[in-house]
Design a protein around this motif. Sequence first.
Motif, PDB file in Angstrom:
ATOM      1  N   ASP A  31       0.829  -1.212   0.000  1.00 39.80           N
ATOM      2  CA  ASP A  31       0.000   0.000   0.000  1.00 39.80           C
ATOM      3  C   ASP A  31       0.861   1.259   0.000  1.00 39.80           C
ATOM      4  OD1 ASP A  31      -2.326  -1.490  -0.032  1.00 39.80           O
ATOM      5  OD2 ASP A  31      -2.634  -1.367   2.134  1.00 39.80           O
ATOM      6  N   LEU A  34       2.010   1.762  -3.516  1.00 38.74           N
ATOM      7  CA  LEU A  34       0.890   2.228  -4.339  1.00 38.74           C
ATOM      8  C   LEU A  34       0.582   3.694  -4.081  1.00 38.74           C
ATOM      9  CD1 LEU A  34      -1.497  -0.830  -4.243  1.00 38.74           C
ATOM     10  CD2 LEU A  34      -0.847   0.444  -6.296  1.00 38.74           C
ATOM     11  N   CYS A  37       3.665   5.726  -5.794  1.00 38.04           N
ATOM     12  CA  CYS A  37       4.275   5.395  -7.092  1.00 38.04           C
ATOM     13  C   CYS A  37       4.008   6.493  -8.123  1.00 38.04           C
ATOM     14  CB  CYS A  37       3.763   4.052  -7.601  1.00 38.04           C
ATOM     15  SG  CYS A  37       2.030   4.000  -8.071  1.00 38.04           S
ATOM     16  N   GLY A  57       1.817   1.624 -11.129  1.00 38.26           N
ATOM     17  CA  GLY A  57       0.648   1.606 -10.250  1.00 38.26           C
ATOM     18  C   GLY A  57      -0.297   0.476 -10.604  1.00 38.26           C
ATOM     19  N   GLU A  61      -1.270  -2.770  -8.389  1.00 41.32           N
ATOM     20  CA  GLU A  61      -2.676  -3.050  -8.081  1.00 41.32           C
ATOM     21  C   GLU A  61      -3.029  -4.498  -8.423  1.00 41.32           C
ATOM     22  OE1 GLU A  61      -4.634   0.008 -10.300  1.00 41.32           O
ATOM     23  OE2 GLU A  61      -4.132   1.554  -8.814  1.00 41.32           O
ATOM     24  N   GLN A  64      -2.071  -7.049  -5.695  1.00 40.37           N
ATOM     25  CA  GLN A  64      -2.720  -7.018  -4.380  1.00 40.37           C
ATOM     26  C   GLN A  64      -3.286  -8.360  -3.906  1.00 40.37           C
ATOM     27  OE1 GLN A  64      -5.075  -3.411  -5.146  1.00 40.37           O
ATOM     28  NE2 GLN A  64      -4.121  -2.547  -3.311  1.00 40.37           N
TER      29      GLN A  64
END
Length: 118
Positions: A31, A34, A37, A57, A61, A64
């Motif tokens: 996180d 993210l 970034c 990014g 994602e 995750q």
Amino acid sequence: AFRGFGVPQATIMQETLYDELAGKLGIDRLDFRLKNCLRDGCETVTGQRLESGVGIGECLEQLQPHWARALAEAEVFNATHAASKRGVGVASCWYGCGNTSLPNPSTIKVGISQTGDV
């Protein structure tokens, strides 16, 4: 030639510091990456505007659900095995190579806001 000359060593330290910052802020390591970034439209510290094609990014994602699964598996393993432990790592790096005709300064400025943005 691009496998060496200091980049791997600096990148390992950068990623280690990201992990430490995330820990101090109580933020998951993925996180944290993210949240900070580069994305389309971002400007680098040298003033280069990244208009399009910045996909880190979106890549993070997509990671995750796999990240959550790997963390959970490592936690179960570590709770049931005393002799060895498992860890889960993540790294993300932006590196501009080639002659971009942009300045290449030898300094860095980093700040952290109260919300954890770097």
